[in-house]
Enzyme design. Structure first.
Site, short mmCIF file in Angstrom:
data_model
loop_
_atom_site.label_atom_id
_atom_site.label_comp_id
_atom_site.label_asym_id
_atom_site.label_seq_id
_atom_site.Cartn_x
_atom_site.Cartn_y
_atom_site.Cartn_z
N SER A 1 79.70 20.53 73.48
CA SER A 1 80.95 19.83 72.63
C SER A 1 81.95 19.36 73.69
O SER A 1 82.83 18.59 73.17
CB SER A 1 81.51 20.72 71.57
OG SER A 1 81.57 22.03 72.15
N ASP B 1 92.08 23.23 69.69
CA ASP B 1 91.23 24.28 68.52
C ASP B 1 90.76 25.40 69.10
O ASP B 1 91.26 25.90 70.16
CB ASP B 1 90.18 23.03 67.86
CG ASP B 1 88.96 22.97 68.45
OD1 ASP B 1 88.69 23.70 69.63
OD2 ASP B 1 87.96 22.30 68.27
N HIS C 1 88.17 24.41 72.13
CA HIS C 1 88.21 23.10 73.26
C HIS C 1 89.66 22.93 73.71
O HIS C 1 90.62 23.17 72.91
CB HIS C 1 87.76 21.99 72.25
CG HIS C 1 86.52 22.05 71.83
ND1 HIS C 1 86.20 22.59 70.43
CD2 HIS C 1 85.14 21.95 72.42
CE1 HIS C 1 84.85 22.70 70.16
NE2 HIS C 1 84.27 22.37 71.47
#
Ligand code: NAG
Length: 369
Positions: free
Chosen positions: A42, A333, A336
């Site tokens: 991600s 978040d 990340h």
């Protein structure tokens, strides 16, 4: 004779000036590599998970609030590879799965195969349903070079030359910890293997994967370290993060990273013509968490968009209002970093001068080899 000499000197002068400018200016309007191929999770996914039945998706507002729209990047804006591609003179690299319908009508600047929740191990991230593991990302790359690229080149040699000059960015391993080793209720790995044993297992698996990439034609590879996972809001919320980062989690990551550095050296000496650069993202992010003032940052232990303790218990939800001063936060978040942090990381490693984060040369120098 004199004319020839003058002509020659003029040409030499022009070559010297432009050659120098090309090496010195990261934002020069030319390419140092023909393409970049990205393998990751991600931290680098730029939309692939939107095309598979994945739970780990970020195709909703406020993701992308500083990009323009929610593209599938797990960030408020650009990722490290987005900045990196720009610094190498390339456009933003498209997510491979967005091109499935285009057949052979594809570009030559590379593809991004990264998939949120994916790991070095096939089973990693299974708690998030669909994801494209490192092995499956390599299969997509193999399909690219066997089915999609050949028609674009005059000969097999031209294709091989293009592949050998391209950049390969491999940023894997975070999920093998946060969505495997650190989830003892769902994965047996931490009961079966010590931190050192698990890191050895990851590294030997990755080593085989990199040899496969080499055999497919890759020569310029960047091995990206795992960041300080013990500092992310998600980990802080699970363990009491009152006293800063979770040291035992950071220890696990450092055990892996030291072996990854060693792997970059071993493969560089064992694979003829290959150069592997180790990019120490751990060092860069840890520097920002420990010395935020140096970077103009103020919030190191709370997500800009997230819920519960440290904004890390439940990650950024659809239509949630994020913090307004996003350039002051290390974390966007629960998992990340912010776009700002990504730009600092890229600035520290993709330049053409030596980098304290990269061994033995910077990514920018690797590009110019
Ligand atoms: C990264 O480098 C660029 C170009 O030098 C600069 O404009 C930008 O402010 C830097 N970004 C950060 C976050 O340090």
């Amino acid at each position: 004779m004199e004319f020839q000499l003058l002509f020659c000197c003029t040409v030499c002068f022009v070559v010297m000036v432009y050659g120098y400018k090309g090496r010195g200016d990261d934002h020069a309007d030319h390419r140092s590599v023909p393409a970049m191929y990205i393998f990751g999770d991600s931290l680098t996914d730029n939309g692939n998970n939107n095309y598979i039945p994945a739970i780990a998706r970020s195709n909703y507002f406020p993701y992308g609030i500083d990009f323009g729209y929610p593209s599938g990047r797990f960030c408020n804006g650009l990722t490290v590879v987005d900045y990196g591609a720009q610094m190498l003179g390339l456009p933003l690299i498209p997510p491979y799965l967005s091109l499935a319908s285009k057949g052979t009508n594809i570009g030559l600047e590379g593809f991004n195969y990264a998939s949120a929740a994916a790991g070095i191990l096939d089973e990693t991230g299974g708690n998030y349903a669909a994801r494209v593991s490192m092995n499956a990302q390599l299969l997509m790359f193999e399909k690219t070079i066997k089915l999609q690229l050949p028609s674009k080149f005059k000969s097999q040699e031209d294709l091989a030359e293009y592949l050998s000059k391209s950049m390969y960015y491999i940023a894997m391993g975070s999920n093998d910890y946060i969505n495997n080793y650190l989830m003892p209720n769902l994965y047996p790995s931490s009961k079966l293997l010590t931190p050192e044993g698990f890191a050895d297992y990851l590294i030997s698996t990755l080593s085989n994967q990199l040899v496969r990439l080499y055999n497919l034609g890759a020569r310029k590879m960047v091995l990206v370290a795992i960041g300080p996972l013990g500092c992310i809001p998600s980990q802080l919320s699970m363990v009491n993060g009152e006293h800063g980062c979770i040291e035992h989690v950071n220890y696990l990551v450092r055990v892996f990273n030291s072996r990854l550095l060693q792997l970059s050296k071993t493969l560089t000496s064992n694979l003829p013509g290959a150069t592997l650069v180790f990019q120490d993202v751990y060092k860069a992010v840890n520097d920002m968490v420990q010395n935020p003032n140096k970077f103009g940052l103020t919030v190191v232990n709370h997500a800009c968009c997230g819920n519960g303790r440290y904004g890390g218990a439940v990650t950024c939800l659809p239509l949630e209002k994020p913090c307004p001063n996003r350039n002051k936060y290390v974390f966007w978040d629960a998992f990340h970093p912010t776009q700002f942090v990504n730009q600092v990381i890229a600035n520290r490693s993709f330049r053409s001068e030596a980098s304290v984060d990269c061994y033995p040369i910077s990514v920018g120098q690797l590009a110019r080899l």
